[in-house]
Design a protein around this motif. Structure first.
Motif, PDB file in Angstrom:
ATOM      1  N   VAL A  56      -5.003   8.669  30.983  1.00  0.00           N
ATOM      2  CA  VAL A  56      -4.373   7.644  31.864  1.00  0.00           C
ATOM      3  C   VAL A  56      -3.547   8.035  32.379  1.00  0.00           C
ATOM      4  CG1 VAL A  56      -4.066   5.087  32.088  1.00  0.00           C
ATOM      5  CG2 VAL A  56      -5.526   6.060  30.063  1.00  0.00           C
ATOM      6  N   CYS A  57      -3.405   8.032  33.919  1.00  0.00           N
ATOM      7  CA  CYS A  57      -2.165   8.264  34.772  1.00  0.00           C
ATOM      8  C   CYS A  57      -1.340   7.065  34.623  1.00  0.00           C
ATOM      9  CB  CYS A  57      -2.975   8.426  36.012  1.00  0.00           C
ATOM     10  SG  CYS A  57      -3.572  10.093  36.357  1.00  0.00           S
ATOM     11  N   GLU A  58      -0.009   7.420  35.088  1.00  0.00           N
ATOM     12  CA  GLU A  58       0.935   6.195  35.035  1.00  0.00           C
ATOM     13  C   GLU A  58       0.491   5.104  35.635  1.00  0.00           C
ATOM     14  OE1 GLU A  58       4.440   8.358  36.049  1.00  0.00           O
ATOM     15  OE2 GLU A  58       4.912   9.057  34.066  1.00  0.00           O
ATOM     16  N   ASP A  59      -0.020   5.439  36.864  1.00  0.00           N
ATOM     17  CA  ASP A  59      -0.455   4.159  37.550  1.00  0.00           C
ATOM     18  C   ASP A  59      -1.802   3.585  37.503  1.00  0.00           C
ATOM     19  OD1 ASP A  59      -1.767   6.280  38.569  1.00  0.00           O
ATOM     20  OD2 ASP A  59      -1.024   5.946  40.961  1.00  0.00           O
ATOM     21  N   GLU A  60      -2.482   3.812  36.422  1.00  0.00           N
ATOM     22  CA  GLU A  60      -3.956   3.529  36.192  1.00  0.00           C
ATOM     23  C   GLU A  60      -3.847   2.458  35.311  1.00  0.00           C
ATOM     24  OE1 GLU A  60      -6.807   7.128  37.192  1.00  0.00           O
ATOM     25  OE2 GLU A  60      -5.960   7.063  35.256  1.00  0.00           O
ATOM     26  N   SER A  61      -4.809   1.452  35.462  1.00  0.00           N
ATOM     27  CA  SER A  61      -5.234   0.733  33.991  1.00  0.00           C
ATOM     28  C   SER A  61      -6.232   1.620  33.462  1.00  0.00           C
ATOM     29  CB  SER A  61      -6.117  -0.415  34.537  1.00  0.00           C
ATOM     30  OG  SER A  61      -7.251  -0.368  35.036  1.00  0.00           O
ATOM     31  N   ILE A  62      -6.622   1.380  32.240  1.00  0.00           N
ATOM     32  CA  ILE A  62      -7.432   2.143  31.474  1.00  0.00           C
ATOM     33  C   ILE A  62      -9.034   2.147  32.059  1.00  0.00           C
ATOM     34  CG2 ILE A  62      -8.173   0.437  29.685  1.00  0.00           C
ATOM     35  CD1 ILE A  62      -7.190   3.357  27.955  1.00  0.00           C
TER      36      ILE A  62
ATOM     37  N   SER B  88      -4.462  -3.158  29.974  1.00  0.00           N
ATOM     38  CA  SER B  88      -3.858  -1.945  30.584  1.00  0.00           C
ATOM     39  C   SER B  88      -3.503  -2.151  31.914  1.00  0.00           C
ATOM     40  CB  SER B  88      -4.448  -0.961  30.210  1.00  0.00           C
ATOM     41  OG  SER B  88      -5.865  -0.846  30.842  1.00  0.00           O
ATOM     42  N   ASP B  89      -3.409  -3.197  32.360  1.00  0.00           N
ATOM     43  CA  ASP B  89      -3.191  -3.149  33.837  1.00  0.00           C
ATOM     44  C   ASP B  89      -1.467  -2.477  34.216  1.00  0.00           C
ATOM     45  OD1 ASP B  89      -2.148  -4.095  36.516  1.00  0.00           O
ATOM     46  OD2 ASP B  89      -2.913  -5.965  36.500  1.00  0.00           O
ATOM     47  N   PRO B  90      -1.363  -1.590  35.169  1.00  0.00           N
ATOM     48  CA  PRO B  90      -0.036  -1.354  34.992  1.00  0.00           C
ATOM     49  C   PRO B  90       1.088  -2.017  35.572  1.00  0.00           C
ATOM     50  CG  PRO B  90      -1.495   0.248  36.252  1.00  0.00           C
ATOM     51  CD  PRO B  90      -2.436  -0.990  36.031  1.00  0.00           C
ATOM     52  N   ARG B 118       6.101   1.603  30.249  1.00  0.00           N
ATOM     53  CA  ARG B 118       4.996   0.826  30.565  1.00  0.00           C
ATOM     54  C   ARG B 118       4.020   0.718  29.173  1.00  0.00           C
ATOM     55  NH1 ARG B 118      -0.585   3.329  33.370  1.00  0.00           N
ATOM     56  NH2 ARG B 118      -2.067   1.515  32.557  1.00  0.00           N
TER      57      ARG B 118
END
Lengths: 257, 257
Positions: A56-62, B88-90, B118
DNA sequence: ATTTCTTTGTGTCAATACGACACAATGATA
DNA sequence: TATCATTGTGTCGTATTGACACAAAGAAAT
């Protein structure tokens, strides 16, 4: 674009853009020749088969991350995708060879230590139309292909367990939500739909009772068209009535108090 | 013992023993005076109410961590506890004040930066017997208590959303699994069980039809005992037949193909 | 002590859903 | 042109469901 090419010199930096300790695994179901299939990858170094997965990237939701992973593996966007369980046994990487051994064995990448971390993995299952998928291996695998459910052997890590849980969830979903829109081509016969149900449930259903029940849900549109070229009587084709199908997804099909 | 006392000088080390980026939140349901209640914490610095939650130690599965958290908040072990969704919403920490502001505001702890990370949170819901719970605030809250579902206002972060999802899951579970063993005292009347169902579903059920249906499941044992001291006719007491109850949990109650 | 009142326990009845099964229609194949 | 497997439709008895009736019983009122 976020590729995971092993030889990408920028990878070390990219790994840092992934959230630590968190991964996702996808059980992608497809249906073809009356058989339920799962999309698997064969790992380059060990030959072990594994579920497609990613980080999971830092700016992504799962969910966004899972969609990205599936887009890379199948070419498809907007896939039917549900998370169903989190797998977090601290030993889940240790029953089998560690991930780093599997995907980086014999090599000394700076990110080996990254893969050696403990990962908590979110399991997703996806339903896709078999014919629209173009399987693509990732950086750590040499083959990506559909494997019949019954032919699946030992998978990497706890992926057999994940697959098992996905199947259970799918079977349960079947009892209170319609299914098929994401697994069958646009036009299909009632027998094809029934065989999908039979395959997922692992048991035979009475042809006539199935027909009565599924039609009563009012989620199908009967077409003025039959499937020709098959043996014996030509069966009528149906398609899903999307409006009613989605309503049924929301409201559930039965078992109301 | 893993306390989270703010003034514990060993805490900085302990924080490092938690997995980064991962948290869990629990929606603890209880039932009392015919009302569904949820266990909430009031945060010390802001007065905001929040779901009980916590983090995952390096050697814990997320289920073990959730059990540990609930043991600390309720005193209870072996709670009925199911994970139901990953949040998991950023932006989930950013709709509302950041966690670090909420729980450490005005203070400068070394772990402030840790809370500013986060977090991906795994949602659990728990069903517990109201009377057995001894609510205990954690290090960041001054009050821990039962709040009636209908009286719950704005919660911290995305906790309202988590609660909503938990309720939906609970309602769905109700349609294909028995419920009540973890929410009612050992002996109860059919009316009490029915009111539990009505409360969860948010609608009234026909008393006589409910009785017939629930008895047909064969998960109840009728006792040779009535509840005295209540107004009007004394109702017969029942208890759950654990063996059949558990079988029903495994097999599901209805809606089979 | 007797009556009233409200809830409980049990039952009825019609409508619907379900499982098991029969049979004619039909299009490919022989 | 006949055969054959599969499809479309229907039947029948049983089980389940929703709507509702009524008597029994214990607390509360008188």
């Amino acid at each position: 674009m976020k590729t995971e090419t092993v030889n990408d010199e920028k990878k070390t930096i990219k790994m840092k853009n992934y959230l630590q300790h968190i991964s996702l695994d996808c059980v992608v179901f497809g249906f073809h020749s009356n058989q339920l299939k799962v999309l698997l990858l064969r790992m380059k170094n060990t030959g072990t088969w594994a579920l497609p997965g990613g980080f999971v990237c830092e700016d992504e939701s799962i969910e966004v991350a899972a969609n990205r992973v599936l887009k890379e593996r199948t070419g498809l966007d907007e896939i039917f995708l549900h998370q169903f369980n989190v797998f977090s046994d601290p030993q889940r990487s240790k029953h089998n060879p560690a991930v780093s051994d599997l995907i980086l064995s014999g090599q000394t990448y700076p990110e080996k230590s990254w893969f050696d971390k403990r990962f908590i993995s979110v399991g997703f299952y996806a339903l896709v139309e078999f014919s629209q998928v173009e399987p693509q291996p990732d950086a750590f695998s040499d083959i990506c292909e559909w494997i019949n459910l019954e032919n699946i052997g030992n998978l990497m890590l706890d992926h057999n367990h994940i697959l098992q849980k996905a199947l259970e969830t799918l079977r349960m979903q079947l009892t209170f939500q319609p299914i098929g829109y994401n697994l069958l081509p646009e036009k299909f016969t009632l027998s094809e739909l029934r065989k999908l149900y039979e395959t997922i449930l692992g048991k035979e259903l009475d042809r006539r009772n199935f027909q009565r029940k599924i039609l009563a849900y009012d989620i199908l549109t009967r077409l003025e068209e039959v499937r020709l070229g098959v043996a014996h009587k030509a069966p009528v084709l149906y398609k899903f009535n999307l409006e009613n199908y989605k309503r049924a997804l929301d409201e559930g099909l039965q078992g109301r108090w």
